[in-house]
Design a protein around this motif. Structure first.
Motif, PDB file in Angstrom:
ATOM      1  N   GLU A 296     -11.886   6.085  14.918  1.00 19.45           N
ATOM      2  CA  GLU A 296     -11.147   6.935  14.067  1.00 19.45           C
ATOM      3  C   GLU A 296     -10.869   6.290  12.705  1.00 19.45           C
ATOM      4  OE1 GLU A 296      -9.548  10.105  13.381  1.00 19.45           O
ATOM      5  OE2 GLU A 296      -9.519   9.640  15.298  1.00 19.45           O
ATOM      6  N   GLU A 297     -11.146   7.310  11.762  1.00 19.24           N
ATOM      7  CA  GLU A 297     -11.163   6.849  10.311  1.00 19.24           C
ATOM      8  C   GLU A 297      -9.876   6.456   9.860  1.00 19.24           C
ATOM      9  OE1 GLU A 297     -12.681   8.431   6.162  1.00 19.24           O
ATOM     10  OE2 GLU A 297     -12.853   9.743   7.783  1.00 19.24           O
ATOM     11  N   PHE A 298      -9.898   5.206   9.203  1.00 23.10           N
ATOM     12  CA  PHE A 298      -8.663   4.847   8.724  1.00 23.10           C
ATOM     13  C   PHE A 298      -8.116   5.797   7.512  1.00 23.10           C
ATOM     14  CE2 PHE A 298      -6.280   2.468   5.068  1.00 23.10           C
ATOM     15  CZ  PHE A 298      -5.292   2.143   6.300  1.00 23.10           C
ATOM     16  N   ALA A 299      -7.018   6.427   7.487  1.00 27.82           N
ATOM     17  CA  ALA A 299      -6.644   7.053   6.426  1.00 27.82           C
ATOM     18  C   ALA A 299      -7.494   8.474   6.276  1.00 27.82           C
ATOM     19  CB  ALA A 299      -6.333   6.212   4.961  1.00 27.82           C
ATOM     20  N   GLY A 300      -7.860   9.003   7.579  1.00 27.99           N
ATOM     21  CA  GLY A 300      -8.936   9.932   7.505  1.00 27.99           C
ATOM     22  C   GLY A 300      -8.302  11.379   7.526  1.00 27.99           C
ATOM     23  N   ILE A 301      -7.062  11.547   7.419  1.00 26.31           N
ATOM     24  CA  ILE A 301      -6.067  12.866   7.494  1.00 26.31           C
ATOM     25  C   ILE A 301      -5.309  12.847   6.199  1.00 26.31           C
ATOM     26  CG2 ILE A 301      -6.425  13.418   9.849  1.00 26.31           C
ATOM     27  CD1 ILE A 301      -3.500  12.595  10.207  1.00 26.31           C
ATOM     28  N   GLU A 302      -4.968  13.868   5.784  1.00 25.36           N
ATOM     29  CA  GLU A 302      -4.111  13.850   4.960  1.00 25.36           C
ATOM     30  C   GLU A 302      -3.161  15.427   4.984  1.00 25.36           C
ATOM     31  OE1 GLU A 302      -5.585  15.201   0.670  1.00 25.36           O
ATOM     32  OE2 GLU A 302      -6.511  13.284   1.225  1.00 25.36           O
ATOM     33  N   PHE A 303      -1.971  15.347   4.497  1.00 25.61           N
ATOM     34  CA  PHE A 303      -1.283  16.651   4.438  1.00 25.61           C
ATOM     35  C   PHE A 303       0.087  16.672   3.426  1.00 25.61           C
ATOM     36  CE2 PHE A 303       0.482  13.875   7.710  1.00 25.61           C
ATOM     37  CZ  PHE A 303       1.859  13.862   7.480  1.00 25.61           C
ATOM     38  N   GLY A 304       0.355  17.888   3.104  1.00 19.63           N
ATOM     39  CA  GLY A 304       1.219  17.734   2.080  1.00 19.63           C
ATOM     40  C   GLY A 304       2.908  17.668   2.755  1.00 19.63           C
ATOM     41  N   PRO A 305       3.864  17.142   1.906  1.00 18.78           N
ATOM     42  CA  PRO A 305       4.995  16.866   2.356  1.00 18.78           C
ATOM     43  C   PRO A 305       5.687  18.277   2.971  1.00 18.78           C
ATOM     44  CG  PRO A 305       5.057  16.909  -0.181  1.00 18.78           C
ATOM     45  CD  PRO A 305       3.792  17.148   0.314  1.00 18.78           C
TER      46      PRO A 305
ATOM     47  N   ASP B 250      -0.340   6.014   6.470  1.00 23.28           N
ATOM     48  CA  ASP B 250      -1.060   4.845   5.790  1.00 23.28           C
ATOM     49  C   ASP B 250      -0.372   4.624   4.485  1.00 23.28           C
ATOM     50  OD1 ASP B 250      -2.293   3.789   8.270  1.00 23.28           O
ATOM     51  OD2 ASP B 250      -3.831   5.350   7.921  1.00 23.28           O
ATOM     52  N   CYS B 251      -0.621   5.547   3.805  1.00 21.06           N
ATOM     53  CA  CYS B 251      -0.445   5.600   2.353  1.00 21.06           C
ATOM     54  C   CYS B 251       0.416   6.749   1.824  1.00 21.06           C
ATOM     55  CB  CYS B 251      -1.847   5.620   1.457  1.00 21.06           C
ATOM     56  SG  CYS B 251      -1.614   5.661  -0.241  1.00 21.06           S
ATOM     57  N   LEU B 252       1.331   6.863   0.856  1.00 22.26           N
ATOM     58  CA  LEU B 252       1.909   8.078   0.232  1.00 22.26           C
ATOM     59  C   LEU B 252       1.549   8.249  -1.152  1.00 22.26           C
ATOM     60  CD1 LEU B 252       5.767   7.444   1.441  1.00 22.26           C
ATOM     61  CD2 LEU B 252       3.955   9.198   2.227  1.00 22.26           C
ATOM     62  N   GLN B 253       1.373   9.480  -1.503  1.00 19.10           N
ATOM     63  CA  GLN B 253       0.890   9.799  -2.718  1.00 19.10           C
ATOM     64  C   GLN B 253       1.808  10.890  -3.153  1.00 19.10           C
ATOM     65  OE1 GLN B 253      -3.046  10.433  -3.324  1.00 19.10           O
ATOM     66  NE2 GLN B 253      -3.360   8.027  -3.558  1.00 19.10           N
ATOM     67  N   ILE B 254       3.171  10.750  -3.287  1.00 18.84           N
ATOM     68  CA  ILE B 254       4.092  11.758  -3.612  1.00 18.84           C
ATOM     69  C   ILE B 254       5.106  11.455  -4.860  1.00 18.84           C
ATOM     70  CG2 ILE B 254       5.797  13.216  -2.415  1.00 18.84           C
ATOM     71  CD1 ILE B 254       5.030  12.230   0.185  1.00 18.84           C
ATOM     72  N   ASN B 255       5.368  12.659  -5.678  1.00 19.86           N
ATOM     73  CA  ASN B 255       6.213  12.772  -6.517  1.00 19.86           C
ATOM     74  C   ASN B 255       7.536  13.412  -6.084  1.00 19.86           C
ATOM     75  OD1 ASN B 255       4.720  11.190  -8.372  1.00 19.86           O
ATOM     76  ND2 ASN B 255       3.554  13.355  -8.774  1.00 19.86           N
TER      77      ASN B 255
ATOM     78  N   ILE C 287      -0.977  10.427   3.358  1.00 15.38           N
ATOM     79  CA  ILE C 287      -2.139  10.103   3.976  1.00 15.38           C
ATOM     80  C   ILE C 287      -2.096   9.259   5.245  1.00 15.38           C
ATOM     81  CG2 ILE C 287      -4.420   8.848   3.340  1.00 15.38           C
ATOM     82  CD1 ILE C 287      -3.634   9.405   0.460  1.00 15.38           C
ATOM     83  N   GLY C 288      -2.964   9.625   6.327  1.00 18.35           N
ATOM     84  CA  GLY C 288      -2.609   8.748   7.556  1.00 18.35           C
ATOM     85  C   GLY C 288      -3.826   8.883   8.468  1.00 18.35           C
ATOM     86  N   THR C 289      -3.575   8.200   9.562  1.00 23.89           N
ATOM     87  CA  THR C 289      -4.763   8.045  10.607  1.00 23.89           C
ATOM     88  C   THR C 289      -4.021   8.851  11.988  1.00 23.89           C
ATOM     89  OG1 THR C 289      -5.207   5.903   9.736  1.00 23.89           O
ATOM     90  CG2 THR C 289      -5.884   6.514  12.067  1.00 23.89           C
ATOM     91  N   ALA C 290      -4.981   9.711  12.338  1.00 25.85           N
ATOM     92  CA  ALA C 290      -4.661  10.471  13.483  1.00 25.85           C
ATOM     93  C   ALA C 290      -4.532   9.620  14.748  1.00 25.85           C
ATOM     94  CB  ALA C 290      -5.810  11.522  13.942  1.00 25.85           C
ATOM     95  N   ILE C 291      -3.659   9.912  15.411  1.00 24.95           N
ATOM     96  CA  ILE C 291      -3.010   9.300  16.598  1.00 24.95           C
ATOM     97  C   ILE C 291      -3.765  10.140  17.804  1.00 24.95           C
ATOM     98  CG2 ILE C 291      -1.361   8.722  18.333  1.00 24.95           C
ATOM     99  CD1 ILE C 291       0.479   8.221  16.115  1.00 24.95           C
TER     100      ILE C 291
END
Length: 176
Positions: free
Chosen positions: A122-131, A88-93, A104-108
């Protein structure tokens, strides 16, 4: 004014239409076929990391539990698992040799053949993980906020970069 109209008309989150063109990485001129699974183990670090190729609406396989960063196990120490998420969204340098941030994403919640399902609760953008947890990028087409189709077949098992090489089953995150 026409340029503004074109930009507004072409923006549709999670509803990227299938196309036959080839896309290039944002940082290189390397071509990436639009309908193939890309594995992080085939990519580099920094600007060549698989996370630099992710776009909104892609499906990705990410690793939970314990994973490897520069040949060192990190994470809570729990057994490794591979899970699916919609980006759903990227916050990466990205730099020349490292990447920092989060996906940042949504669980399938379920996968039936090539059909992806996300529960309406399911929560929109409810999960996040590192690259560093990213294992694979799978192109997908979304026909709505909760229903999508994989554009490349997902193997039953994917190699994960673990402390001990093994094959893991890709899981979904069903709602209780």
């Amino acid at each position: 004014m026409p340029l503004l109209f074109l930009l507004a008309a072409s923006f549709a989150p999670h509803r990227r239409a299938a196309s036959s063109h080839r896309r290039t990485s944002a940082f290189t001129n390397e071509l990436h076929p639009p309908y193939t699974i890309e594995l992080q183990k085939d990519c580099g670090r920094g600007q060549e990391h698989l996370s630099a190729r992710l776009v909104e609406g892609d499906v990705c396989v990410y690793q939970m539990g314990t994973w490897m960063v520069d040949w060192t196990p990190v994470g809570p120490g729990s057994p490794p698992r591979l899970l699916l998420a919609r980006v759903d969204c990227l916050q990466i340098n990205w730099t020349t040799d490292c990447e920092h941030g989060r996906v940042i994403g949504t669980a399938i919640n379920s996968l039936d053949g090539d059909t992806l399902h996300i529960d309406e609760s399911e929560e929109f953008a409810g999960i996040e993980f590192g690259p560093e947890q990213l294992v694979a990028r799978v192109p997908a087409e979304w026909t709505g906020d909760h229903l999508g189709t994989l554009l490349a077949p997902l193997p039953c098992k994917l190699p994960a970069m673990l402390t001990e090489p093994e094959m893991l089953q890709v899981e979904t995150q069903p709602r209780p």
